[in-house]
Design a protein around this motif. Sequence first.
Motif, PDB file in Angstrom:
ATOM      1  N   GLU A  62     -25.839 -20.782 -30.082  1.00  0.00           N
ATOM      2  CA  GLU A  62     -24.933 -20.802 -28.962  1.00  0.00           C
ATOM      3  C   GLU A  62     -25.683 -21.058 -27.664  1.00  0.00           C
ATOM      4  O   GLU A  62     -26.797 -20.584 -27.467  1.00  0.00           O
ATOM      5  CB  GLU A  62     -24.195 -19.458 -28.874  1.00  0.00           C
ATOM      6  CG  GLU A  62     -22.758 -19.576 -28.501  1.00  0.00           C
ATOM      7  CD  GLU A  62     -21.995 -18.297 -28.707  1.00  0.00           C
ATOM      8  OE1 GLU A  62     -20.876 -18.377 -29.229  1.00  0.00           O
ATOM      9  OE2 GLU A  62     -22.496 -17.222 -28.331  1.00  0.00           O
ATOM     10  N   GLY A  63     -25.042 -21.786 -26.762  1.00  0.00           N
ATOM     11  CA  GLY A  63     -25.614 -22.027 -25.451  1.00  0.00           C
ATOM     12  C   GLY A  63     -24.999 -23.247 -24.799  1.00  0.00           C
ATOM     13  O   GLY A  63     -24.278 -24.023 -25.439  1.00  0.00           O
ATOM     14  N   TYR A  64     -25.263 -23.393 -23.495  1.00  0.00           N
ATOM     15  CA  TYR A  64     -24.820 -24.597 -22.795  1.00  0.00           C
ATOM     16  C   TYR A  64     -25.925 -25.095 -21.887  1.00  0.00           C
ATOM     17  O   TYR A  64     -26.826 -24.345 -21.491  1.00  0.00           O
ATOM     18  CB  TYR A  64     -23.528 -24.354 -22.002  1.00  0.00           C
ATOM     19  CG  TYR A  64     -23.691 -23.574 -20.720  1.00  0.00           C
ATOM     20  CD1 TYR A  64     -23.950 -24.215 -19.501  1.00  0.00           C
ATOM     21  CD2 TYR A  64     -23.582 -22.187 -20.709  1.00  0.00           C
ATOM     22  CE1 TYR A  64     -24.094 -23.500 -18.325  1.00  0.00           C
ATOM     23  CE2 TYR A  64     -23.712 -21.460 -19.530  1.00  0.00           C
ATOM     24  CZ  TYR A  64     -23.971 -22.124 -18.345  1.00  0.00           C
ATOM     25  OH  TYR A  64     -24.121 -21.406 -17.184  1.00  0.00           O
ATOM     26  N   LEU A  81     -21.393 -30.723 -18.524  1.00  0.00           N
ATOM     27  CA  LEU A  81     -21.783 -29.489 -19.194  1.00  0.00           C
ATOM     28  C   LEU A  81     -21.521 -29.663 -20.678  1.00  0.00           C
ATOM     29  O   LEU A  81     -20.416 -30.068 -21.076  1.00  0.00           O
ATOM     30  CB  LEU A  81     -20.969 -28.296 -18.685  1.00  0.00           C
ATOM     31  CG  LEU A  81     -21.347 -27.649 -17.358  1.00  0.00           C
ATOM     32  CD1 LEU A  81     -20.378 -26.507 -17.066  1.00  0.00           C
ATOM     33  CD2 LEU A  81     -22.774 -27.141 -17.373  1.00  0.00           C
ATOM     34  N   MET A  82     -22.521 -29.364 -21.509  1.00  0.00           N
ATOM     35  CA  MET A  82     -22.353 -29.406 -22.956  1.00  0.00           C
ATOM     36  C   MET A  82     -22.578 -28.005 -23.503  1.00  0.00           C
ATOM     37  O   MET A  82     -23.539 -27.333 -23.125  1.00  0.00           O
ATOM     38  CB  MET A  82     -23.334 -30.379 -23.602  1.00  0.00           C
ATOM     39  CG  MET A  82     -23.128 -31.827 -23.211  1.00  0.00           C
ATOM     40  SD  MET A  82     -24.240 -32.942 -24.109  1.00  0.00           S
ATOM     41  CE  MET A  82     -23.693 -32.714 -25.807  1.00  0.00           C
ATOM     42  N   ALA A  83     -21.697 -27.566 -24.410  1.00  0.00           N
ATOM     43  CA  ALA A  83     -21.778 -26.202 -24.925  1.00  0.00           C
ATOM     44  C   ALA A  83     -21.569 -26.166 -26.431  1.00  0.00           C
ATOM     45  O   ALA A  83     -20.742 -26.897 -26.981  1.00  0.00           O
ATOM     46  CB  ALA A  83     -20.742 -25.314 -24.243  1.00  0.00           C
ATOM     47  N   SER A  84     -22.325 -25.294 -27.069  1.00  0.00           N
ATOM     48  CA  SER A  84     -22.164 -24.986 -28.481  1.00  0.00           C
ATOM     49  C   SER A  84     -21.713 -23.529 -28.568  1.00  0.00           C
ATOM     50  O   SER A  84     -22.390 -22.636 -28.049  1.00  0.00           O
ATOM     51  CB  SER A  84     -23.495 -25.185 -29.219  1.00  0.00           C
ATOM     52  OG  SER A  84     -23.410 -24.768 -30.560  1.00  0.00           O
ATOM     53  N   HIS A 188     -17.260 -16.008 -21.341  1.00  0.00           N
ATOM     54  CA  HIS A 188     -17.199 -15.865 -22.796  1.00  0.00           C
ATOM     55  C   HIS A 188     -18.558 -15.513 -23.398  1.00  0.00           C
ATOM     56  O   HIS A 188     -18.696 -15.507 -24.623  1.00  0.00           O
ATOM     57  CB  HIS A 188     -16.657 -17.154 -23.425  1.00  0.00           C
ATOM     58  CG  HIS A 188     -15.175 -17.297 -23.287  1.00  0.00           C
ATOM     59  ND1 HIS A 188     -14.277 -16.860 -24.236  1.00  0.00           N
ATOM     60  CD2 HIS A 188     -14.412 -17.821 -22.284  1.00  0.00           C
ATOM     61  CE1 HIS A 188     -13.045 -17.117 -23.846  1.00  0.00           C
ATOM     62  NE2 HIS A 188     -13.094 -17.701 -22.664  1.00  0.00           N
ATOM     63  N   GLY A 189     -19.509 -15.241 -22.541  1.00  0.00           N
ATOM     64  CA  GLY A 189     -20.825 -14.820 -23.024  1.00  0.00           C
ATOM     65  C   GLY A 189     -21.700 -15.931 -23.539  1.00  0.00           C
ATOM     66  O   GLY A 189     -22.658 -15.672 -24.277  1.00  0.00           O
ATOM     67  N   ILE A 190     -21.407 -17.183 -23.170  1.00  0.00           N
ATOM     68  CA  ILE A 190     -22.225 -18.310 -23.625  1.00  0.00           C
ATOM     69  C   ILE A 190     -23.415 -18.457 -22.681  1.00  0.00           C
ATOM     70  O   ILE A 190     -23.236 -18.673 -21.482  1.00  0.00           O
ATOM     71  CB  ILE A 190     -21.408 -19.625 -23.635  1.00  0.00           C
ATOM     72  CG1 ILE A 190     -20.039 -19.409 -24.298  1.00  0.00           C
ATOM     73  CG2 ILE A 190     -22.191 -20.728 -24.331  1.00  0.00           C
ATOM     74  CD1 ILE A 190     -20.100 -18.855 -25.689  1.00  0.00           C
ATOM     75  N   PRO A 191     -24.635 -18.344 -23.183  1.00  0.00           N
ATOM     76  CA  PRO A 191     -25.803 -18.365 -22.298  1.00  0.00           C
ATOM     77  C   PRO A 191     -26.166 -19.772 -21.835  1.00  0.00           C
ATOM     78  O   PRO A 191     -25.993 -20.747 -22.564  1.00  0.00           O
ATOM     79  CB  PRO A 191     -26.912 -17.779 -23.168  1.00  0.00           C
ATOM     80  CG  PRO A 191     -26.521 -18.149 -24.571  1.00  0.00           C
ATOM     81  CD  PRO A 191     -25.009 -18.097 -24.586  1.00  0.00           C
TER      82      PRO A 191
END
Length: 231
Positions: A62-64, A81-84, A188-191
């Motif tokens: 997880e991360g962006y 912005l790209m996020a997993s 959402h807690g995405i680092p």
Amino acid sequence: MGFLKKFIRNVLREGSQAQLRSSFEHLSEEELEAHLRIAKYGNFTLTDAIRPSYDLQVVPREGYRHDIYRSDNGKTVIPVLMASVSKERLFDTFMELLDPLGDEVDVVLETSHNRDRPGHHDLYREDIDMPVLKSVLWEFEDLLLNDGCTGVAVLNPDIPLEVQFDEHKLLICYGSDLRSFERILKGHGIPNDEQIRFITEAEHVHSSTEYYARRFEELKMYLGMDEGCYV
């Protein structure tokens, strides 16, 4: 034709043949099936849509990060912005990322179900009310999460901002001001991790079924899209 060859022919989306040989070619069917059953990597859970290479060139997490989109001629430059995001909160995060787009938007469906045509094809619908769109997307949550041949993008060309939930189940936000999207990801807690590598940046495989192909046709109908495609 054995299961492995069918898998390679029908599911591979990216990566050269050389990459394919290095990771999948010499696997037994049992090894391949075992790899495809693995959905969890640490605290990160993949949807059914995609799996990494057998040798884990990129380990899903997880991360962006921030990025830049440049047009082919170099004249257009757009912040990205790209996020997993892990499966259990992926769809909720996507739906909240739609809020900054406003009350009326355009929507694009991306499909690669037709294997007789190279790449993917897009279907476009203009001027749909956001509450209506969200209701339809919730109805097709399973398809959008777990079909590796379906993606969706929602945009407001008047702002302009765009949110893409692509075939790889990455979240991609485009626009000159991305602060609202970044706040949602952090909520959402995405680092933030500017060094993160995404599953698209190495060999990987997509998965789909005839059931999902039929559901995609239903989604097209719900959104009032005709048969016109453009690349």
